[in-house]
Design an enzyme around this catalytic site. Structure first.
Site, PDB file in Angstrom:
ATOM      1  N   THR A 281       0.846  -1.130  -0.020  1.00 20.49           N
ATOM      2  CA  THR A 281       0.115   0.137   0.038  1.00 20.49           C
ATOM      3  C   THR A 281       0.865   1.215   0.024  1.00 20.49           C
ATOM      4  O   THR A 281       1.914   1.278   0.737  1.00 20.49           O
ATOM      5  CB  THR A 281      -0.816   0.071   1.546  1.00 20.49           C
ATOM      6  OG1 THR A 281      -1.601  -1.077   1.033  1.00 20.49           O
ATOM      7  CG2 THR A 281      -1.890   1.251   1.306  1.00 20.49           C
ATOM      8  N   PHE A 283       1.325   5.128   0.766  1.00 22.85           N
ATOM      9  CA  PHE A 283       0.609   6.215   1.596  1.00 22.85           C
ATOM     10  C   PHE A 283       1.155   7.676   1.370  1.00 22.85           C
ATOM     11  O   PHE A 283       2.350   7.654   0.702  1.00 22.85           O
ATOM     12  CB  PHE A 283       0.988   5.730   3.145  1.00 22.85           C
ATOM     13  CG  PHE A 283       0.170   4.695   3.812  1.00 22.85           C
ATOM     14  CD1 PHE A 283       0.837   3.421   3.589  1.00 22.85           C
ATOM     15  CD2 PHE A 283      -0.841   4.670   4.510  1.00 22.85           C
ATOM     16  CE1 PHE A 283       0.059   2.318   3.913  1.00 22.85           C
ATOM     17  CE2 PHE A 283      -1.589   3.784   4.956  1.00 22.85           C
ATOM     18  CZ  PHE A 283      -1.041   2.276   4.725  1.00 22.85           C
TER      19      PHE A 283
HETATM   20  O1  LIG Z   1      -7.542   0.202   8.035  1.00 26.04           O
HETATM   21  C1  LIG Z   1      -6.411   0.189   8.029  1.00 26.04           C
HETATM   22  O2  LIG Z   1      -5.693  -0.195   8.952  1.00 26.04           O
HETATM   23  C2  LIG Z   1      -6.017   1.193   7.140  1.00 26.04           C
HETATM   24  O3  LIG Z   1      -4.730   1.776   7.585  1.00 26.04           O
HETATM   25  C3  LIG Z   1      -6.083   1.345   5.706  1.00 26.04           C
HETATM   26  C4  LIG Z   1      -5.831   0.226   5.036  1.00 26.04           C
HETATM   27  C5  LIG Z   1      -6.479  -0.951   4.876  1.00 26.04           C
HETATM   28  C6  LIG Z   1      -5.879  -1.808   4.140  1.00 26.04           C
HETATM   29  C7  LIG Z   1      -4.997  -1.843   3.509  1.00 26.04           C
HETATM   30  C8  LIG Z   1      -3.871  -0.796   3.632  1.00 26.04           C
HETATM   31  C9  LIG Z   1      -4.538   0.185   4.615  1.00 26.04           C
END
Ligand SMILES: O=C(O)C(=O)Cc1ccccc1
Length: 404
Positions: A281, A283
């Site tokens: 992911t 960010f």
């Molecule tokens: O819901 C979380 O923990 C998040 O930070 C959002 C997310 C959800 C799934 C993958 C990466 C981030």
């Protein structure tokens, strides 16, 4: 650890941001709520088509490696007279962060406060800690709360997920980038490893449903289908774990991190349940001020623009980069991010500025160049000749720590 105990008691910042997070939160909030992430939202912000003159010279001359430049400054036409006239007022404006100033402490020596959406144990919290080691990660109920927290100086930065290798782009957060005036000052890539969590004593066979963030559910689609579990979307993965734990649910599990399991006293029934083992992911790190783009390391620039309708306009827009050998970001997990169009026919874009406009499409492009690089400046000047709207969301160092 005293610090982590104190942090674990933080209540996520809620929409009514008036003060620092309170220190007590024993009441589990009802978090089960579906929020579709990929449905285009109606824009109710106006985005000006021209660039704020006040922004133009922010940056001073404190960058040794590159011309002092606000990422958006190159988009305005030069006008020496106006420049001179506005010099005084510009001097009093806040200076942008330099890319060399990635300090994790604020000027008074206290820890940088970084907002993220979710509760303790969320992946966003880990991403915030990767982006700003030793920061004070501040949980927020919603993404827009995190944006507001930065805008109102309650925190110094926000970190929010923008795209996944599997789940694609998080359009809601692109919308927020447009509606707010924060700048992207960095990116951080985080390898997400999902676990299936349940209360102690609960076995996989006991589970009927599973709660998690929509992206997490999407990333574990195969595993969850095999297990025959009903999926329910909630605001964040750790929030799902917290809810399952507080409600002592016996037929419901959560997809979340191993740290969420530890924090909320859940057992890990299965590890690494994501369908793609390279589940990364990306960010974004957001701040009130842009950083001064450098040329000392690989930079990426994120822009959003709109075009008149007409044959070949998109081809023309992309050509401004191709002509100058500027790569659009091409990793498979940013496929949708290279160029995304979302129909916005007859929907006004509004911001805090006066100008309003109607756009058929918005295109988001990430390209591999710094705004301090002449060819990037030329490319955007060229694009501006026919774009009906153009905004630089940020020019920032590429996170090369994870190469998918
Ligand atoms: O819901 C979380 O923990 C998040 O930070 C959002 C997310 C959800 C799934 C993958 C990466 C981030």
């Amino acid at each position: 650890m005293a610090a982590s105990v104190a942090r674990s008691q933080l209540t996520p910042l809620s929409r009514q941001i008036t003060a620092k997070p309170s220190q007590s939160d024993q009441t589990p909030k009802c978090i089960v709520r579906f929020r579709p992430l990929n449905i285009p939202r109606r824009f109710n912000v106006t985005v000006k088509a021209s660039i704020n003159r006040n922004d133009e010279k922010i940056g001073g001359n404190n960058n040794k490696t590159a011309p002092a430049l606000h990422p958006q400054s190159i988009l305005d036409d030069d006008d020496d007279e106006e420049d001179a006239a506005s010099k005084d007022s510009l001097n009093s404006l806040p200076r942008p962060l330099s890319s060399a100033q990635f300090s994790n402490f604020v000027s008074d020596g206290s820890r940088l406060r970084v907002a993220y959406q979710g509760v303790r144990g969320a992946y966003s919290e880990s991403a915030a800690e990767k982006a700003y080691p030793n920061c004070e990660a501040v949980p927020c109920e919603q993404f827009d709360t995190a944006f507001e927290a930065v805008e109102r100086w309650l925190v110094d930065r926000a970190v929010l997920p923008i795209e996944n290798s599997l789940g694609g782009s998080i359009h809601r957060n692109y919308d927020l980038l447009l509606r707010h005036r924060l700048h992207i000052v960095g990116e951080v890539k985080f390898a997400v490893r999902h676990c299936l969590l349940a209360n102690p004593g609960v076995k996989v066979e006991d589970l009927k449903r599973v709660l998690s963030h929509p992206q997490a559910l999407a990333q574990c689609e195969n595993t969850l289908t095999k297990l025959g579990l009903v999926r329910e979307a909630v605001d964040d993965t750790a929030g799902a774990a917290k809810y399952v734990s507080f409600e002592q649910l016996k037929d419901t599990g959560a997809v979340a991190s191993s740290s969420a399991a530890a924090i909320y006293g859940l057992n890990i029934l299965a590890e690494d349940i994501q369908d793609d083992c390279d589940n990364v992911t990306r960010f974004l790190m957001l701040a009130r001020e842009p950083i001064i783009p450098g040329t000392d390391r690989p930079f990426k620039t994120s822009i959003v623009f709109s075009l008149e309708e007409g044959p070949g306009v998109l081809f023309k827009a992309l050509a401004v980069f191709a002509l100058r050998q500027i790569n659009l970001t091409k990793h498979f997990y940013v496929f949708l991010n290279q160029i995304e169009s979302r129909p916005l026919r007859n929907q006004p874009l509004r911001s805090s500025d006066d100008n309003s406009g109607y756009f058929d499409y918005l295109f988001y492009v990430d390209f591999e160049a710094s705004m301090a690089d002449q060819k990037a400046q030329n490319a955007l000047r060229h694009l501006k000749e026919f774009a009906t709207f153009l905004r630089v969301l940020g020019s920032y160092p590429i996170d090369t720590t994870i190469v998918p």
